[in-house]
Design a protein around this motif. Structure first.
Motif, PDB file in Angstrom:
ATOM      1  N   ASP A  72       0.861  -1.169   0.000  1.00  0.00           N
ATOM      2  CA  ASP A  72       0.000   0.000   0.000  1.00  0.00           C
ATOM      3  C   ASP A  72       0.903   1.227   0.000  1.00  0.00           C
ATOM      4  OD1 ASP A  72      -2.293   1.428   0.058  1.00  0.00           O
ATOM      5  OD2 ASP A  72      -2.560   1.346   2.224  1.00  0.00           O
ATOM      6  N   GLY A  73       0.918   1.950  -1.089  1.00  0.00           N
ATOM      7  CA  GLY A  73       1.820   3.104  -1.165  1.00  0.00           C
ATOM      8  C   GLY A  73       3.086   2.748  -1.922  1.00  0.00           C
ATOM      9  N   PRO A  74       3.885   3.771  -2.230  1.00  0.00           N
ATOM     10  CA  PRO A  74       5.064   3.541  -3.082  1.00  0.00           C
ATOM     11  C   PRO A  74       6.239   2.959  -2.304  1.00  0.00           C
ATOM     12  CG  PRO A  74       4.857   5.865  -2.570  1.00  0.00           C
ATOM     13  CD  PRO A  74       3.722   5.180  -1.895  1.00  0.00           C
ATOM     14  N   ASP A  75       6.398   1.660  -2.368  1.00  0.00           N
ATOM     15  CA  ASP A  75       7.541   1.008  -1.721  1.00  0.00           C
ATOM     16  C   ASP A  75       8.137   0.029  -2.725  1.00  0.00           C
ATOM     17  OD1 ASP A  75       9.343  -0.491  -0.282  1.00  0.00           O
ATOM     18  OD2 ASP A  75       8.124  -0.566   1.529  1.00  0.00           O
ATOM     19  N   ASP A  76       9.098   0.525  -3.499  1.00  0.00           N
ATOM     20  CA  ASP A  76       9.666  -0.299  -4.576  1.00  0.00           C
ATOM     21  C   ASP A  76      10.353  -1.552  -4.054  1.00  0.00           C
ATOM     22  OD1 ASP A  76       8.724   1.460  -6.370  1.00  0.00           O
ATOM     23  OD2 ASP A  76      10.654   2.193  -7.090  1.00  0.00           O
ATOM     24  N   TYR A  77      10.975  -1.461  -2.886  1.00  0.00           N
ATOM     25  CA  TYR A  77      11.718  -2.624  -2.382  1.00  0.00           C
ATOM     26  C   TYR A  77      10.754  -3.736  -1.969  1.00  0.00           C
ATOM     27  CZ  TYR A  77      15.464   0.849  -2.155  1.00  0.00           C
ATOM     28  OH  TYR A  77      16.363   1.835  -2.465  1.00  0.00           O
ATOM     29  N   ALA A  78       9.707  -3.348  -1.237  1.00  0.00           N
ATOM     30  CA  ALA A  78       8.710  -4.351  -0.819  1.00  0.00           C
ATOM     31  C   ALA A  78       7.999  -4.913  -2.052  1.00  0.00           C
ATOM     32  CB  ALA A  78       7.709  -3.721   0.139  1.00  0.00           C
ATOM     33  N   SER A  79       7.774  -4.042  -3.039  1.00  0.00           N
ATOM     34  CA  SER A  79       7.119  -4.495  -4.278  1.00  0.00           C
ATOM     35  C   SER A  79       7.967  -5.541  -4.982  1.00  0.00           C
ATOM     36  CB  SER A  79       6.907  -3.306  -5.228  1.00  0.00           C
ATOM     37  OG  SER A  79       6.119  -2.321  -4.617  1.00  0.00           O
ATOM     38  N   MET A  80       9.263  -5.274  -5.051  1.00  0.00           N
ATOM     39  CA  MET A  80      10.186  -6.202  -5.711  1.00  0.00           C
ATOM     40  C   MET A  80      10.173  -7.555  -4.995  1.00  0.00           C
ATOM     41  SD  MET A  80      12.043  -6.199  -8.345  1.00  0.00           S
ATOM     42  CE  MET A  80      12.589  -4.594  -8.882  1.00  0.00           C
ATOM     43  N   ARG A  81      10.128  -7.505  -3.662  1.00  0.00           N
ATOM     44  CA  ARG A  81      10.094  -8.762  -2.897  1.00  0.00           C
ATOM     45  C   ARG A  81       8.833  -9.556  -3.225  1.00  0.00           C
ATOM     46  NH1 ARG A  81      12.759  -5.880   1.283  1.00  0.00           N
ATOM     47  NH2 ARG A  81      10.819  -5.184   2.221  1.00  0.00           N
ATOM     48  N   GLU A  82       7.689  -8.856  -3.258  1.00  0.00           N
ATOM     49  CA  GLU A  82       6.428  -9.562  -3.543  1.00  0.00           C
ATOM     50  C   GLU A  82       6.452 -10.193  -4.932  1.00  0.00           C
ATOM     51  OE1 GLU A  82       1.886  -8.821  -4.837  1.00  0.00           O
ATOM     52  OE2 GLU A  82       2.560  -7.446  -3.274  1.00  0.00           O
ATOM     53  N   VAL A  83       6.905  -9.425  -5.909  1.00  0.00           N
ATOM     54  CA  VAL A  83       6.884  -9.891  -7.294  1.00  0.00           C
ATOM     55  C   VAL A  83       7.790 -11.104  -7.480  1.00  0.00           C
ATOM     56  CG1 VAL A  83       7.611  -9.273  -9.637  1.00  0.00           C
ATOM     57  CG2 VAL A  83       6.210  -7.696  -8.305  1.00  0.00           C
ATOM     58  N   LEU A  84       8.989 -11.035  -6.939  1.00  0.00           N
ATOM     59  CA  LEU A  84       9.920 -12.154  -7.106  1.00  0.00           C
ATOM     60  C   LEU A  84       9.418 -13.398  -6.385  1.00  0.00           C
ATOM     61  CD1 LEU A  84      13.366 -10.389  -6.868  1.00  0.00           C
ATOM     62  CD2 LEU A  84      12.366 -11.458  -8.867  1.00  0.00           C
ATOM     63  N   THR A  85       8.841 -13.199  -5.217  1.00  0.00           N
ATOM     64  CA  THR A  85       8.310 -14.348  -4.479  1.00  0.00           C
ATOM     65  C   THR A  85       7.198 -15.000  -5.294  1.00  0.00           C
ATOM     66  OG1 THR A  85       8.829 -13.204  -2.429  1.00  0.00           O
ATOM     67  CG2 THR A  85       7.364 -15.092  -2.251  1.00  0.00           C
ATOM     68  N   ARG A  86       6.331 -14.186  -5.867  1.00  0.00           N
ATOM     69  CA  ARG A  86       5.243 -14.748  -6.686  1.00  0.00           C
ATOM     70  C   ARG A  86       5.781 -15.411  -7.942  1.00  0.00           C
ATOM     71  NH1 ARG A  86       1.125  -9.875  -7.176  1.00  0.00           N
ATOM     72  NH2 ARG A  86       0.288 -11.138  -8.879  1.00  0.00           N
ATOM     73  N   ARG A  87       6.757 -14.788  -8.560  1.00  0.00           N
ATOM     74  CA  ARG A  87       7.326 -15.358  -9.795  1.00  0.00           C
ATOM     75  C   ARG A  87       7.915 -16.740  -9.529  1.00  0.00           C
ATOM     76  NH1 ARG A  87       9.705 -18.331 -12.688  1.00  0.00           N
ATOM     77  NH2 ARG A  87      11.320 -17.877 -14.202  1.00  0.00           N
ATOM     78  N   PHE A  88       8.616 -16.878  -8.415  1.00  0.00           N
ATOM     79  CA  PHE A  88       9.360 -18.123  -8.221  1.00  0.00           C
ATOM     80  C   PHE A  88       8.657 -19.147  -7.349  1.00  0.00           C
ATOM     81  CE2 PHE A  88      12.684 -15.143  -9.615  1.00  0.00           C
ATOM     82  CZ  PHE A  88      12.954 -15.785 -10.808  1.00  0.00           C
ATOM     83  N   THR A  89       7.394 -18.846  -6.967  1.00  0.00           N
ATOM     84  CA  THR A  89       6.620 -19.886  -6.288  1.00  0.00           C
ATOM     85  C   THR A  89       5.446 -20.304  -7.178  1.00  0.00           C
ATOM     86  OG1 THR A  89       5.434 -18.123  -5.130  1.00  0.00           O
ATOM     87  CG2 THR A  89       7.202 -19.219  -3.921  1.00  0.00           C
ATOM     88  N   ASP A  90       5.459 -19.825  -8.414  1.00  0.00           N
ATOM     89  CA  ASP A  90       4.390 -20.143  -9.361  1.00  0.00           C
ATOM     90  C   ASP A  90       4.731 -21.452 -10.080  1.00  0.00           C
ATOM     91  OD1 ASP A  90       2.610 -20.305 -11.455  1.00  0.00           O
ATOM     92  OD2 ASP A  90       2.641 -18.162 -11.881  1.00  0.00           O
ATOM     93  N   GLU A  91       3.881 -22.473  -9.849  1.00  0.00           N
ATOM     94  CA  GLU A  91       4.169 -23.809 -10.429  1.00  0.00           C
ATOM     95  C   GLU A  91       4.203 -23.801 -11.956  1.00  0.00           C
ATOM     96  OE1 GLU A  91       1.689 -24.323  -7.552  1.00  0.00           O
ATOM     97  OE2 GLU A  91       3.648 -24.442  -6.557  1.00  0.00           O
ATOM     98  N   ARG A  92       3.507 -22.832 -12.563  1.00  0.00           N
ATOM     99  CA  ARG A  92       3.456 -22.832 -14.034  1.00  0.00           C
ATOM    100  C   ARG A  92       4.814 -22.490 -14.639  1.00  0.00           C
ATOM    101  NH1 ARG A  92      -1.156 -18.588 -14.633  1.00  0.00           N
ATOM    102  NH2 ARG A  92       0.166 -17.781 -12.969  1.00  0.00           N
ATOM    103  N   PHE A  93       5.668 -21.946 -13.808  1.00  0.00           N
ATOM    104  CA  PHE A  93       7.001 -21.585 -14.286  1.00  0.00           C
ATOM    105  C   PHE A  93       7.965 -22.688 -13.902  1.00  0.00           C
ATOM    106  CE2 PHE A  93       5.892 -17.012 -14.250  1.00  0.00           C
ATOM    107  CZ  PHE A  93       6.428 -16.684 -15.466  1.00  0.00           C
ATOM    108  N   ASN A  94       8.337 -23.519 -14.836  1.00  0.00           N
ATOM    109  CA  ASN A  94       9.298 -24.555 -14.443  1.00  0.00           C
ATOM    110  C   ASN A  94      10.647 -24.259 -15.079  1.00  0.00           C
ATOM    111  OD1 ASN A  94       8.622 -24.974 -17.009  1.00  0.00           O
ATOM    112  ND2 ASN A  94       7.808 -27.045 -16.758  1.00  0.00           N
ATOM    113  N   ILE A  95      10.813 -22.996 -15.498  1.00  0.00           N
ATOM    114  CA  ILE A  95      12.076 -22.626 -16.138  1.00  0.00           C
ATOM    115  C   ILE A  95      12.697 -21.498 -15.328  1.00  0.00           C
ATOM    116  CG2 ILE A  95      10.888 -21.010 -17.716  1.00  0.00           C
ATOM    117  CD1 ILE A  95      13.014 -21.919 -19.811  1.00  0.00           C
ATOM    118  N   TYR A  96      14.001 -21.578 -15.145  1.00  0.00           N
ATOM    119  CA  TYR A  96      14.689 -20.540 -14.376  1.00  0.00           C
ATOM    120  C   TYR A  96      15.641 -19.759 -15.272  1.00  0.00           C
ATOM    121  CZ  TYR A  96      12.989 -22.627 -10.025  1.00  0.00           C
ATOM    122  OH  TYR A  96      12.203 -23.070  -9.004  1.00  0.00           O
ATOM    123  N   PRO A  97      15.846 -18.492 -14.950  1.00  0.00           N
ATOM    124  CA  PRO A  97      16.751 -17.690 -15.783  1.00  0.00           C
ATOM    125  C   PRO A  97      18.218 -17.982 -15.486  1.00  0.00           C
ATOM    126  CG  PRO A  97      15.945 -16.380 -13.955  1.00  0.00           C
ATOM    127  CD  PRO A  97      15.254 -17.699 -13.861  1.00  0.00           C
TER     128      PRO A  97
END
Length: 201
Positions: A72-97
């Motif tokens: 809630d509000g502009p917090d780029d660091y917390a946003s980055m944490r949320e996005v990466l956590t969602r990206r890498f706990t998503d079962e549909r993604f079985n490929i890593y960079p």
């Protein structure tokens, strides 16, 4: 002939750039790059984009948009944490960079590292894409220091394209959400317009 030259130039611009980048930053492969960017206007509708380059080419089918849920509000660091956590706990993604790129410097990279600690991705090389005062890519931030790129190398040009693309994709998503909510609010204020009529308009 001209076609051969064109193909050769294209190969240098894409696969060549990925190989050159791997050498410059000291990783074994930079075949698959994933880049993340956060976009918001004073914290309103925070969104994030993930763009993917494979062998130096945009792989649009793998792009992802994220609407932030926990921030809630502009917090780029917390946003980055949320996005990466969602990206890498998503079962549909079985490929890593091979390499992860964050838009930003030390702060963004630290937030990303925290998010990935203890996951399968903790070992993926993680870089910040640092911009100059004109919002152009200047270099990469890695292991607490900035790597300056020789300008006009294929690798530098590819990183610039990657950063621009992540930014474009985030802004585009942000705009579409904003225009939806503006239509919604304008019509909501008109008496006598119910949901069905609003949808028709």
């Amino acid at each position: 002939n001209q076609d051969d030259d064109k193909l050769k130039r294209e190969k240098e611009r894409t696969e060549g750039a990925a190989n050159e980048l791997a050498q410059l930053i000291g990783v074994s492969s930079a075949r698959r790059l994933e880049a993340f960017d956060i976009s918001h206007i004073s914290g309103y509708h925070s969104v994030a984009s993930m763009v993917v380059f494979e062998n130096g080419r945009a792989k649009k089918n793998d792009y992802r948009k994220f609407k932030l849920r926990t921030i809630d509000g502009p917090d780029d660091y917390a946003s980055m944490r949320e996005v990466l956590t969602r990206r890498f706990t998503d079962e549909r993604f079985n490929i890593y960079p091979d390499v992860l790129m964050m838009d930003g410097g030390r702060g963004q990279v630290s937030a990303a590292k925290e998010a990935l600690a203890g996951t399968a991705l903790a070992d993926v090389p993680l870089f910040g894409m640092v911009k100059d005062d004109h919002h152009r890519t200047r270099g990469l931030y890695y292991n607490n220091k900035e790597i300056d790129f020789p300008a006009n190398t294929q690798a530098f040009n590819m990183i610039t394209r990657l950063q621009d693309e992540a930014h474009r994709f985030a802004i585009e998503y942000h705009r579409s959400l904003r225009s939806k909510s503006q239509i919604h609010s304008v019509l909501d204020d008109i008496e006598g317009i119910g949901p069905a009529r609003r949808k028709a308009l």
